[in-house]
Scaffold this active site. Sequence first.
Site, PDB file in Angstrom:
ATOM      1  N   ARG A 612       0.955  -1.258   0.008  1.00 16.50           N
ATOM      2  CA  ARG A 612      -0.010   0.104   0.052  1.00 16.50           C
ATOM      3  C   ARG A 612       1.046   1.221  -0.150  1.00 16.50           C
ATOM      4  NH1 ARG A 612      -4.619   1.381   4.465  1.00 16.50           N
ATOM      5  NH2 ARG A 612      -6.098   2.495   3.312  1.00 16.50           N
ATOM      6  N   ILE A 613       0.795   2.305  -0.986  1.00 13.65           N
ATOM      7  CA  ILE A 613       1.466   3.321  -1.192  1.00 13.65           C
ATOM      8  C   ILE A 613       0.527   4.525  -0.401  1.00 13.65           C
ATOM      9  CG2 ILE A 613       2.610   5.236  -2.443  1.00 13.65           C
ATOM     10  CD1 ILE A 613       3.589   2.335  -2.652  1.00 13.65           C
ATOM     11  N   ASN A 615       1.523   7.648   0.239  1.00 12.76           N
ATOM     12  CA  ASN A 615       1.501   8.819  -0.377  1.00 12.76           C
ATOM     13  C   ASN A 615       2.180   8.638  -1.713  1.00 12.76           C
ATOM     14  OD1 ASN A 615       2.017  11.552  -1.355  1.00 12.76           O
ATOM     15  ND2 ASN A 615       2.131  12.530   0.911  1.00 12.76           N
ATOM     16  N   LYS A 617       3.244  10.685  -3.869  1.00 10.80           N
ATOM     17  CA  LYS A 617       4.047  11.767  -4.327  1.00 10.80           C
ATOM     18  C   LYS A 617       5.327  11.545  -3.525  1.00 10.80           C
ATOM     19  CE  LYS A 617       4.029  16.697  -5.033  1.00 10.80           C
ATOM     20  NZ  LYS A 617       3.291  17.940  -4.903  1.00 10.80           N
ATOM     21  N   GLN A 622      10.777   9.035  -3.295  1.00  8.78           N
ATOM     22  CA  GLN A 622      11.821   8.290  -2.658  1.00  8.78           C
ATOM     23  C   GLN A 622      12.459   7.079  -3.802  1.00  8.78           C
ATOM     24  OE1 GLN A 622      13.228   7.683   0.103  1.00  8.78           O
ATOM     25  NE2 GLN A 622      11.666   6.497   1.307  1.00  8.78           N
ATOM     26  N   GLU A 690      14.254   1.155   0.122  1.00  7.71           N
ATOM     27  CA  GLU A 690      15.407  -0.145  -0.186  1.00  7.71           C
ATOM     28  C   GLU A 690      15.189  -0.336  -1.879  1.00  7.71           C
ATOM     29  OE1 GLU A 690      17.005   0.776   3.500  1.00  7.71           O
ATOM     30  OE2 GLU A 690      15.094   0.338   3.236  1.00  7.71           O
TER      31      GLU A 690
END
Length: 723
Positions: A612-613, A615, A617, A622, A690
């Site tokens: 799950r992302i 944010n 943006k 990242q 990572e």
Amino acid sequence: MTTTVTPVTSYIGKAVNRVEGPAKVTGEATYTADFRPGPGLTYGVVVGSSIPHGRLTAVDTAAAEAAPGVLAVLTPFNAPRLPYRISRTIIDAQDGEPIHVFQDDRIHFHGQAVALVVAETFETATHAATLVRASYDEEPAVTSFEAAAAHAVPPGPGNVQAGMPGETLRGDPDAALRTAAATVDSTYLIPREDHNPIEMHATTAAWDGGSLTVWTKTQWVSNTHALLAGIFGIPPEDVEVISPFVGGAFGSALRVWSYTVLAAMAARGVGRPVKVVLTRRQMWPLTGFRPYTEQRVRLGADRDGNLTAIRHDGTGETSRYEQYAENLLGSTRFLYRCPNVATRYRLAGMNVNTPSSMRAPGDASGAFALESALDELAEVLGMDPVELRLRNDTDRDMYRDLPFSSRTLRQCLIAGAERFGWQKRDPRIGSMHDAEGRLIGYGCSSATYPVYNFPAHARAVVHPDGTALVTSATSDMGPGTYTSMTQVAAETLGLTLDRVRFELGDANMPKAPPHGGSATMGSVGSAVYAACAEARRRALDEARETDSHADLVAVMGRLGHPVEAESDYRPGEQSDQYSMHAYGAVFAEVSVDPELGLVRVPRVVSALGGGRIVNPKTAHSQALGGIVMGIGMALLEHTVLDHRDGHVVNASLADYLVPVNADIRELDPFFVEEEADPNVNPLGVKGIAEIATIGVAPAIANAVYHATGKRMRDLPITPEKLI
């Protein structure tokens, strides 16, 4: 306890601007070296050893102490004896003993602190430091990786227990290699790399009676707090650690390094606050690095490209007083379907500072070897490199004999190839050119990184005016922790973003795990979710509100008093029941000047399955940073030791090359849609930091081979290796 709530507002998954952005761009954000704790601030400058190994026999401080404005010169011969009651944590070297700062006369590496000059001004301390003269009884040193590797040893019991075994075996890879239709046997070298964040490492320390306050650059506030209490033998409640902003670290600020202890030691000695800021050059010997590694990979496959054998041997650099080990061979054991797999890990002790975690520690290095070898196997088989990876996809972790909680490697490879335009690749070596006659190459790589979850705590206080303060002693070194935690808190509480303030970086706040390992969002975010869910439940219960969608602002107005909840997140047994990982696929295009050997990277497409992302943006940001680090690993970064005395030859940003804007062209990371994975953590987060770096270097190296026919097994890929 985790309370389930129905979201009143929806912020998780939205591309929200950074809530801390205005403070950073206007200069209001206070970084470690910016703190000035009242009047009387003094400055400390570290003096480093000029030998790599031996005994410190004397330190002549007379000239330095006579310099105007100098308050003290601290050395191992006049420093106070400290209790040093410390315990090993998950980010420490698991075998050996860390240096007890200024507690003995032993020299372990060039640049090790042998004195600290304290003066009224930084300029005075810097000048006086040049007047300090140290004498040594030098002993033979190991400063060459080749010499150290000849005497490499298996990881000790602490490292084995932490998941870095010396040997693993399933099946009979040697027999399978002897009968394989196609084989590869190659050795890969990755030099030492150093972190080089924009913000220098720094600590300011001040004592008030028996109480210590430090303002320091750290990725683990709670651990710094505990270690300083143990080192100085004072109650934890008498130590305060403050670190609200970290200007990049990449793992270099996970441990408590010597300069922090020295700042606190000196502040108690002079009775005034002491600020120590390392120079750029001092950061090379004093703050850790990605270790030099040598890896040999042997692959066997049948004529259809099915892997029948993998043997992966790796040797990593470490110090001679501690064993730093990392997950160098972890991916090899499970990433692809193969019945016969052996790994062998060894550590080569050198007279260097102990290495430290550097973005995707071990995994990025191991992926370079494994994914380069797979490309070589594809060439032997005459098979498309993407097809080879897809053919060896697996639905089970064969090393741990566990199902995957979720797995999107296949989706990443397919989606990434389509977005990149892999079908346009002419498989013939050296067959593609641009309009200027430069050779064009396409390369790919798989990527994977474990899901780490750590215990975390958070507190939420909702005020009568309908605003909320949420706190946890985590860190933010740039990924957007302030913002993503605010999003989770706002959605869970049912408040708008402007009504929620998230604070971090203070040891007085609820304890948090290290800010690293792509674990912050899943761990601290889950604690924030739990605390905010509980605070909302309590508020609604106290107000006897039965509508779960009720406006919390109105509810708090009726209550007229604050509501507080503190909750924790503790990982369950899922990690014992499932193999949990993030996945990715990297596709790189390179252009190579055939006469000059100059390599450019016009495009990188990266498909990432990070759960799950929260944010998109900040996660995209990242991912961009991860790709840039991978480009540096592939083409530029290389720390060089002078083997005569062990000092770093290129310890400056003039000589240690990192990618700059002119090196970066089109970067296109994107996120593969994944079904919610409830097993990884309550938020379903796997992490992006990572996985975004892993696979970039091998994709570039594989693309260089496609362009030139020259297999680059020794990083970085520099012009002299190509012409």
